[in-house]
Design a protein around this motif. Sequence first.
Motif: not given
Length: 115
Positions: A50-51, A34-35, A97-99, A27-30
């Motif tokens: 980026t967003i 992202m870019g 993505l940065v998680v 999930s990318i919800f939280r």
Amino acid sequence: QVQLVESGGGLVQPGGSLRLSCVASRSIFRLNYMGWYRQAPGKQRELVATIRSGGSTNYGDSVKGRFTISRDNAKNTVYLQISSLKLEDTAVYYCRLVVDGTDYWGQGTQVTVSS
């Protein structure tokens, strides 16, 4: 571990358009960051767009007004709509993505602009 799969690249004429997609395995919800980045032959990888989780966006100077980044949290997908393509937009486009402070990159999708 997060897997990212980009798609949508291809060969397009100058002035044409493409939509790139990046599907994440979670999930990318939280996810706040992202870019899309790109790397042309012989050049360094550069920021495209980026967003953030709140929807705010940022664009590289060379693509402002022509590219649009968006996200669909329900589909775990980040998009990059690219329009008015120029020869110099030719590159491999990567999703990032940065998680939890860890960087994840996709394998890239090739965009070639040629007449």
